[in-house]
Design an enzyme around this catalytic site. Structure first.
Site, short mmCIF file in Angstrom:
data_model
loop_
_atom_site.label_atom_id
_atom_site.label_comp_id
_atom_site.label_asym_id
_atom_site.label_seq_id
_atom_site.Cartn_x
_atom_site.Cartn_y
_atom_site.Cartn_z
NE ARG A 1 38.65 18.67 27.40
CZ ARG A 1 38.03 17.57 27.81
NH1 ARG A 1 38.11 17.17 29.07
NH2 ARG A 1 37.33 16.83 26.97
CE1 TYR B 1 44.95 40.31 39.50
CE2 TYR B 1 43.49 38.42 39.37
CZ TYR B 1 44.20 39.43 38.75
OH TYR B 1 44.16 39.54 37.38
CE LYS C 1 49.85 38.32 36.55
NZ LYS C 1 48.94 38.21 37.69
#
Ligand SMILES: *Cc1c(COP(=O)(O)O)cnc(C)c1O
Length: 376
Positions: A42, A95, A192
């Protein structure tokens, strides 16, 4: 016998949550010499670091954090500069997920938002308050492909003492590098174009300064926003072909836009590469003559017309994401921009008939003939 020396050409997937230490001196070395070894995935992992460094290099930044999604990237970017009591400006063309984060979640943590219409971005005086910290915008907006003059906006932000945070998901650094134009942070939905194959959910934020990059990494670690080794590895693999893919996406989208503009069933086409686009000259200069693979167009505002198009098309499946090598379509009203208020949607012209295409890298004749039969 010693184990064989292994020199893989490609970074292996370090699918481990934690790393071993020989003794207390070794763990002390981890804290004394940042970057000398790994502790816990992490906090950092060779694969997520490789992705962060690759995106940072593409964007010309001082450092980056790889995040579990584009939304996590937006969250990390906003938290880099904001705390309770602060106010942020956001371009109205944004967005839907970014609007949801600001409207529904950050507002209840005491971070207020005002939206700035596209036409008013370069004079922020009416919007700035004493507590305003930053402006969030997209290089090319989703879904109407409005193009922001980032150099001009960065100048305006600097004069008003605001940080500029740019979502560069649609443009990619192949077209535009916002940090070089004056932005402070640039972020991506790596889901994307950067990953590019519709098989990863990931994000990244890149900082212009080393100090902000350090803040980003701390926020990523402490809020648990960081990315897994496998997703990082897939994203790194995708990034290697980014330049080639964006060139192919752009070429195909230009031809699809030209075709749609001439089609009698189509009422409007929104693609920065068309000479009819209001920011065509800016887009050409800022994008190095390429315009990307995203475009939107208008059908009549009737559900039956939109459904018929979706049902007939074979090469543009209705899959509400974008930027994969395979084409797809979406309807912003029912998916990405659901979270906008009715007023925001009306203002932007996000209606039933607005269809967004993510043009892939298939042979373009196949795409054009599919659109021809789907629009009949
Ligand atoms: C998809 C998208 C996001 C959100 O990214 P996720 O990876 O889905 O969390 C943010 N900004 C833009 C412009 C997007 O297209």
């Amino acid at each position: 016998m010693n184990p064989p020396a292994i020199h893989p050409k490609i970074t292996p997937i370090y699918q481990t949550s934690v790393f071993k230490f020989e003794d207390l001196d070794a763990v002390q070395q981890y804290f004394d010499e940042p970057g000398s070894r790994y502790l816990y995935s992490r906090n950092g992992n060779p694969n997520s670091d490789e992705l962060a460094e690759a995106v940072s290099r593409w964007e010309g930044g001082a450092g980056a954090v790889a995040t579990g999604s584009g939304m996590a990237a937006i969250f990390a970017a906003l938290l880099t500069y904001c705390q309770a009591g602060d106010h942020v400006l956001c371009a109205a063309d944004i967005y839907g997920g970014s609007a949801a984060l600001l409207n529904l979640e950050l507002s209840r943590l005491g971070i207020a938002v005002s939206y700035v219409p596209f036409e008013e971005l370069y004079d922020l005086a009416p919007y700035v308050q004493a507590s305003t910290r930053l402006l969030l915008c997209e290089t090319m907006s989703n879904p109407l492909l409005r193009v922001v003059d980032l150099r001009r906006l960065a100048d305006e932000c600097r004069q008003r003492g605001l940080k500029l945070v740019v979502d560069n998901t649609f443009a990619t650094p192949v077209l535009t590098r916002p940090l070089a134009l004056g932005a402070d942070l640039v972020l991506h939905s790596v889901t994307k174009y950067l990953a590019g194959h519709s098989d990863v959910t990931a994000g990244a934020v890149v900082a212009r300064t080393a100090e902000d990059a350090g803040r980003l990494r701390q926020i990523g670690t402490v809020f648990g926003l960081t990315l897994s080794p496998m997703e990082s590895w897939l994203s790194v693999r995708g990034l290697k072909t980014l330049r080639l893919r964006v060139a192919a996406h752009s070429e195909n989208a230009g031809l699809v836009a030209e075709f749609l503009e001439a089609h009698p069933a189509v009422r409007a086409v929104y693609y920065p590469g068309r000479p009819t686009h209001p920011q065509h000259a800016l887009a050409a200069a800022q994008g190095g003559g390429r315009f990307g693979g995203m475009l939107s167009f208008r059908l009549p505002d009737e559900v039956a017309v939109v459904n018929a198009f979706m049902q007939r098309s074979r090469r543009f499946p209705f899959a509400p994401s974008l930027a994969g090598v395979d084409s797809s379509c979406s309807q912003p009203l029912s998916t990405s921009h659901r979270a906008l208020t009715d007023a925001q949607r009306a203002e932007l012209g996000i209606t039933v008939g607005l269809i967004r295409l993510s043009v892939g890298i298939e042979p373009v004749e196949e795409l054009l003939s599919d659109l021809a039969q789907a629009l009949k």
